[in-house]
Design an enzyme around this catalytic site. Structure first.
Site, mmCIF file in Angstrom:
data_model
loop_
_atom_site.group_PDB
_atom_site.id
_atom_site.type_symbol
_atom_site.label_atom_id
_atom_site.label_comp_id
_atom_site.label_asym_id
_atom_site.label_seq_id
_atom_site.Cartn_x
_atom_site.Cartn_y
_atom_site.Cartn_z
ATOM 1 N N ARG A 141 38.185 41.395 53.428
ATOM 2 C CA ARG A 141 39.189 42.463 53.418
ATOM 3 C C ARG A 141 38.671 43.751 54.041
ATOM 4 O O ARG A 141 39.459 44.590 54.488
ATOM 5 C CB ARG A 141 39.719 42.695 51.998
ATOM 6 C CG ARG A 141 40.702 41.620 51.562
ATOM 7 C CD ARG A 141 41.159 41.841 50.132
ATOM 8 N NE ARG A 141 40.088 41.711 49.180
ATOM 9 C CZ ARG A 141 39.662 40.554 48.672
ATOM 10 N NH1 ARG A 141 40.251 39.434 49.027
ATOM 11 N NH2 ARG A 141 38.667 40.514 47.826
ATOM 12 N N GLU A 161 27.794 36.629 39.733
ATOM 13 C CA GLU A 161 27.817 36.324 38.310
ATOM 14 C C GLU A 161 27.288 34.898 38.069
ATOM 15 O O GLU A 161 26.507 34.649 37.172
ATOM 16 C CB GLU A 161 29.247 36.470 37.796
ATOM 17 C CG GLU A 161 29.318 36.709 36.319
ATOM 18 C CD GLU A 161 30.751 36.943 35.892
ATOM 19 O OE1 GLU A 161 31.617 37.148 36.760
ATOM 20 O OE2 GLU A 161 30.988 36.887 34.675
#
Ligand code: AMP
Length: 173
Positions: free
Chosen positions: A61, A98
């Site tokens: 993006r 994560e």
């Protein structure tokens, strides 16, 4: 138009791309011509007088923002991409997610020593992606003027991972 108008058009999507993540979906803001123009103006006004040589934008993006403003700044556009996407010689930087890790790459000739670079992405979360990008740009000898994001998730304290590099984000949650 105010920044609040852009903020109003950012949609929360719970549990995307996985349970527990509240995804900030910027597409409604991009779909509206007035808001899109305002976003472009925000970044342009911020960087127009800073002699930017290269806009380094982050997969994927970030490319939207890079494309919107690099020509207005009279700067070149550099794509920082996920590993395996760039065709020519690259340097790479891995960082922890994560779960597991990810790798970003940049072409070895994308930035010349001493060039003034602004790094752009849509959103700053934990800062891992941006920290890896800083590493890549600095390895090539780029002088990082600032990292700019449309949105910052302030509660994740991603800025703390970005060392001394200035960070700017007009919309903070
Ligand atoms: P991070 O490395 O954690 O700062 O993550 C930043 C990257 O992941 C950016 O390229 C964002 O587009 C994306 N991202 C992370 N968290 C979110 C979120 N909650 N909403 C939208 N995009 C996100």
């Amino acid at each position: 138009m105010s920044i609040d108008k852009i903020r109003e058009a950012i949609r929360d999507v719970p549990d995307f791309p996985k349970p527990g993540i509240l995804f900030k979906d910027i597409t409604p803001a991009l779909q509206d011509p007035d808001r899109l123009r305002e976003i472009s103006d925000l970044f342009y006004e911020r960087y127009k007088d800073l002699n930017i040589d290269k806009v380094a934008c982050i997969d994927a993006r970030g490319f939207i923002f890079g494309g919107l403003i690099a020509t207005r700044l009279g700067a070149g556009l550099v794509t920082v991409r996920k590993a395996g996407k760039l065709p020519y010689d690259v340097i790479e930087e891995s960082y922890e997610l994560e779960y597991g890790s990810a790798t970003l790459a940049i072409h070895v000739d994308a930035i010349k020593k001493g060039e003034r670079v602004v790094i752009l992405d849509d959103l700053l979360a934990t800062g891992g992606t941006a920290a890896a990008t800083i590493q890549l740009v600095e390895t090539l000898g780029g002088d990082i003027v600032e990292l700019g994001f449309l949105v910052e998730l302030g509660f994740l304290e991603g800025r703390k991972r970005l060392g001394n590099s200035p960070v700017w984000a007009p919309i903070v949650y």
